[in-house]
Motif scaffolding. Structure first.
Motif, PDB file in Angstrom:
ATOM      1  N   ARG A  83       0.865  -1.178   0.000  1.00 38.12           N
ATOM      2  CA  ARG A  83       0.000   0.000   0.000  1.00 38.12           C
ATOM      3  C   ARG A  83       0.903   1.229   0.000  1.00 38.12           C
ATOM      4  O   ARG A  83       1.710   1.426   0.903  1.00 38.12           O
ATOM      5  CB  ARG A  83      -0.917  -0.002   1.215  1.00 38.12           C
ATOM      6  CG  ARG A  83      -1.944  -1.124   1.191  1.00 38.12           C
ATOM      7  CD  ARG A  83      -2.874  -1.049   2.380  1.00 38.12           C
ATOM      8  NE  ARG A  83      -3.662   0.167   2.370  1.00 38.12           N
ATOM      9  CZ  ARG A  83      -4.825   0.309   1.739  1.00 38.12           C
ATOM     10  NH1 ARG A  83      -5.339  -0.718   1.073  1.00 38.12           N
ATOM     11  NH2 ARG A  83      -5.494   1.440   1.787  1.00 38.12           N
ATOM     12  N   PRO A  84       0.805   2.078  -1.014  1.00 39.15           N
ATOM     13  CA  PRO A  84       1.726   3.217  -1.121  1.00 39.15           C
ATOM     14  C   PRO A  84       1.467   4.280  -0.064  1.00 39.15           C
ATOM     15  O   PRO A  84       0.348   4.428   0.441  1.00 39.15           O
ATOM     16  CB  PRO A  84       1.459   3.755  -2.524  1.00 39.15           C
ATOM     17  CG  PRO A  84       0.081   3.302  -2.863  1.00 39.15           C
ATOM     18  CD  PRO A  84      -0.124   1.987  -2.159  1.00 39.15           C
TER      19      PRO A  84
ATOM     20  N   ARG B 170      -1.071  -5.003 -12.778  1.00 43.71           N
ATOM     21  CA  ARG B 170      -1.774  -3.728 -12.839  1.00 43.71           C
ATOM     22  C   ARG B 170      -3.198  -3.865 -13.353  1.00 43.71           C
ATOM     23  O   ARG B 170      -4.039  -3.015 -13.056  1.00 43.71           O
ATOM     24  CB  ARG B 170      -0.989  -2.749 -13.721  1.00 43.71           C
ATOM     25  CG  ARG B 170       0.371  -2.371 -13.129  1.00 43.71           C
ATOM     26  CD  ARG B 170       1.206  -1.566 -14.115  1.00 43.71           C
ATOM     27  NE  ARG B 170       2.538  -1.267 -13.593  1.00 43.71           N
ATOM     28  CZ  ARG B 170       2.889  -0.092 -13.074  1.00 43.71           C
ATOM     29  NH1 ARG B 170       2.010   0.892 -13.010  1.00 43.71           N
ATOM     30  NH2 ARG B 170       4.120   0.102 -12.633  1.00 43.71           N
TER      31      ARG B 170
ATOM     32  N   ALA C 125       5.910   2.317  -5.379  1.00 38.26           N
ATOM     33  CA  ALA C 125       5.407   1.097  -4.736  1.00 38.26           C
ATOM     34  C   ALA C 125       5.291  -0.046  -5.741  1.00 38.26           C
ATOM     35  O   ALA C 125       5.609  -1.197  -5.431  1.00 38.26           O
ATOM     36  CB  ALA C 125       4.064   1.367  -4.071  1.00 38.26           C
ATOM     37  N   TRP C 126       4.830   0.260  -6.966  1.00 41.20           N
ATOM     38  CA  TRP C 126       4.758  -0.774  -7.994  1.00 41.20           C
ATOM     39  C   TRP C 126       6.154  -1.332  -8.287  1.00 41.20           C
ATOM     40  O   TRP C 126       6.332  -2.555  -8.410  1.00 41.20           O
ATOM     41  CB  TRP C 126       4.148  -0.216  -9.279  1.00 41.20           C
ATOM     42  CG  TRP C 126       2.651  -0.187  -9.295  1.00 41.20           C
ATOM     43  CD1 TRP C 126       1.840   0.916  -9.225  1.00 41.20           C
ATOM     44  CD2 TRP C 126       1.771  -1.318  -9.413  1.00 41.20           C
ATOM     45  NE1 TRP C 126       0.521   0.540  -9.279  1.00 41.20           N
ATOM     46  CE2 TRP C 126       0.444  -0.823  -9.403  1.00 41.20           C
ATOM     47  CE3 TRP C 126       1.977  -2.690  -9.528  1.00 41.20           C
ATOM     48  CZ2 TRP C 126      -0.667  -1.662  -9.484  1.00 41.20           C
ATOM     49  CZ3 TRP C 126       0.873  -3.530  -9.605  1.00 41.20           C
ATOM     50  CH2 TRP C 126      -0.432  -3.020  -9.591  1.00 41.20           C
TER      51      TRP C 126
ATOM     52  N   SER D 142      -5.748  -2.645  -7.856  1.00 37.53           N
ATOM     53  CA  SER D 142      -5.504  -1.211  -7.733  1.00 37.53           C
ATOM     54  C   SER D 142      -4.400  -0.933  -6.721  1.00 37.53           C
ATOM     55  O   SER D 142      -3.794   0.144  -6.732  1.00 37.53           O
ATOM     56  CB  SER D 142      -6.790  -0.488  -7.317  1.00 37.53           C
ATOM     57  OG  SER D 142      -7.291  -1.012  -6.097  1.00 37.53           O
ATOM     58  N   THR D 143      -4.136  -1.890  -5.835  1.00 39.99           N
ATOM     59  CA  THR D 143      -3.025  -1.797  -4.893  1.00 39.99           C
ATOM     60  C   THR D 143      -1.808  -2.438  -5.546  1.00 39.99           C
ATOM     61  O   THR D 143      -1.908  -3.528  -6.108  1.00 39.99           O
ATOM     62  CB  THR D 143      -3.350  -2.546  -3.587  1.00 39.99           C
ATOM     63  OG1 THR D 143      -4.518  -1.991  -3.001  1.00 39.99           O
ATOM     64  CG2 THR D 143      -2.193  -2.435  -2.595  1.00 39.99           C
ATOM     65  N   PRO D 144      -0.647  -1.781  -5.524  1.00 41.51           N
ATOM     66  CA  PRO D 144       0.536  -2.369  -6.150  1.00 41.51           C
ATOM     67  C   PRO D 144       0.767  -3.816  -5.710  1.00 41.51           C
ATOM     68  O   PRO D 144       0.895  -4.110  -4.517  1.00 41.51           O
ATOM     69  CB  PRO D 144       1.662  -1.437  -5.698  1.00 41.51           C
ATOM     70  CG  PRO D 144       0.988  -0.099  -5.607  1.00 41.51           C
ATOM     71  CD  PRO D 144      -0.368  -0.408  -5.040  1.00 41.51           C
TER      72      PRO D 144
ATOM     73  N   ALA E  88       1.552  11.886  -4.870  1.00 43.99           N
ATOM     74  CA  ALA E  88       0.841  10.628  -4.615  1.00 43.99           C
ATOM     75  C   ALA E  88       1.000   9.657  -5.778  1.00 43.99           C
ATOM     76  O   ALA E  88       1.129   8.442  -5.577  1.00 43.99           O
ATOM     77  CB  ALA E  88      -0.638  10.896  -4.356  1.00 43.99           C
ATOM     78  N   VAL E  89       1.007  10.174  -7.005  1.00 48.36           N
ATOM     79  CA  VAL E  89       1.170   9.322  -8.183  1.00 48.36           C
ATOM     80  C   VAL E  89       2.586   8.758  -8.231  1.00 48.36           C
ATOM     81  O   VAL E  89       2.803   7.578  -8.533  1.00 48.36           O
ATOM     82  CB  VAL E  89       0.847  10.104  -9.467  1.00 48.36           C
ATOM     83  CG1 VAL E  89       1.098   9.239 -10.701  1.00 48.36           C
ATOM     84  CG2 VAL E  89      -0.588  10.583  -9.449  1.00 48.36           C
TER      85      VAL E  89
ATOM     86  N   GLU F 277       2.907   6.012  -5.663  1.00 49.39           N
ATOM     87  CA  GLU F 277       2.280   4.773  -6.111  1.00 49.39           C
ATOM     88  C   GLU F 277       3.165   4.045  -7.109  1.00 49.39           C
ATOM     89  O   GLU F 277       3.301   2.815  -7.063  1.00 49.39           O
ATOM     90  CB  GLU F 277       0.916   5.059  -6.731  1.00 49.39           C
ATOM     91  CG  GLU F 277       0.180   3.792  -7.160  1.00 49.39           C
ATOM     92  CD  GLU F 277      -1.227   4.079  -7.658  1.00 49.39           C
ATOM     93  OE1 GLU F 277      -1.794   3.199  -8.328  1.00 49.39           O
ATOM     94  OE2 GLU F 277      -1.763   5.176  -7.372  1.00 49.39           O
ATOM     95  N   GLU F 278       3.800   4.794  -8.007  1.00 50.94           N
ATOM     96  CA  GLU F 278       4.673   4.158  -9.002  1.00 50.94           C
ATOM     97  C   GLU F 278       5.895   3.537  -8.331  1.00 50.94           C
ATOM     98  O   GLU F 278       6.341   2.446  -8.718  1.00 50.94           O
ATOM     99  CB  GLU F 278       5.101   5.172 -10.053  1.00 50.94           C
ATOM    100  CG  GLU F 278       5.705   4.546 -11.290  1.00 50.94           C
ATOM    101  CD  GLU F 278       4.798   3.490 -11.905  1.00 50.94           C
ATOM    102  OE1 GLU F 278       5.300   2.373 -12.170  1.00 50.94           O
ATOM    103  OE2 GLU F 278       3.590   3.755 -12.095  1.00 50.94           O
TER     104      GLU F 278
END
Length: 229
Positions: free
Chosen positions: A110-111, A188, A144-145, A192-194, A137-138, A141-142
């Protein structure tokens, strides 16, 4: 448990949240959980419950086998070294992976609302500059992926953080790649969660894990996430 996703032939991943998880009632899981702090025991049993549900759905026979870690903490099914297994937890989200005839690693993250620039550079290396134009935030998230793909690789290989996952080249936005003899996939289209999975490219039957008789097998600690400001 969400319906198992077969990400490759004989490789499945599933995902759920803590409030929907069914805790394991397996005797050995309960025994191991008894030695953990209460919050960790809940997380541990939820993860083991999800893994056993996944096994029951795709390979019912070994679903009740004892799960033992090898000397590096990688979990295995006692008596079934040909079945790769993996579990991941992140702040109320859980994932599990099962692979027939090959090693597997799964990681969910979870980012955070934002990540430190130094942390992003450590994970992304020369790719870090591609995040500078993104909202915090974006970008977080990236990152975290990317981290889930890197962590899934070293979990599949066995060494975990000792394998220096941040050195694995995973470009931002990538959905798949290879590292050594492993393929990794960022799911992906399914989460929706990495969430990423890695597995050995060639099917093989590994040696059974070595656990010293009479010594409680250690429980791997959750992977720390240090991306927040």
């Amino acid at each position: 448990m969400t319906a198992p996703i077969e990400v490759a032939g004989g490789v499945w991943v599933t995902l759920t949240t803590a409030d929907r998880a069914t805790a394991s009632t397996h005797r050995d899981d309960r025994r191991r959980a008894a030695a953990l702090p209460e919050w960790r025991a809940r997380e541990f049993l939820a993860g083991r419950g999800l893994l056993r549900q996944l096994l029951a759905a795709v390979r019912p026979g070994p679903a009740g086998a004892e799960i033992v870690p090898d000397r590096r903490g990688k979990p295995w099914l006692r008596g079934h070294p040909d079945i790769g297994i993996s579990v991941s937890h992140s702040r109320g989200t859980l994932a599990a992976g099962v692979a027939l005839g090959r090693a597997v690693g799964v990681d969910v993250q979870r980012p955070d609302p934002a990540v430190r620039a130094s942390f992003a550079r450590r994970l992304l290396g020369t790719h870090a500059g591609r995040l500078t134009a993104l909202p915090p935030a974006v970008a977080a998230e990236e990152v975290a992926w990317v981290w889930t793909a890197q962590e899934a690789c070293v979990k599949a290989a066995g060494p975990g953080l000792a394998g220096r996952p941040w050195t694995i080249d995973v470009p931002p936005g990538a959905r798949s790649g290879r590292w050594r003899s492993y393929r990794w996939l960022s799911l992906r289209d399914h989460s929706s969660t990495p969430l990423s999975c890695a597995f050995a490219l060639a099917a093989s039957v590994p040696d059974p894990p070595t656990v010293t008789p009479g010594t409680p097998a250690r429980t791997p600690r959750p992977t720390p996430w240090k991306g927040a400001r």
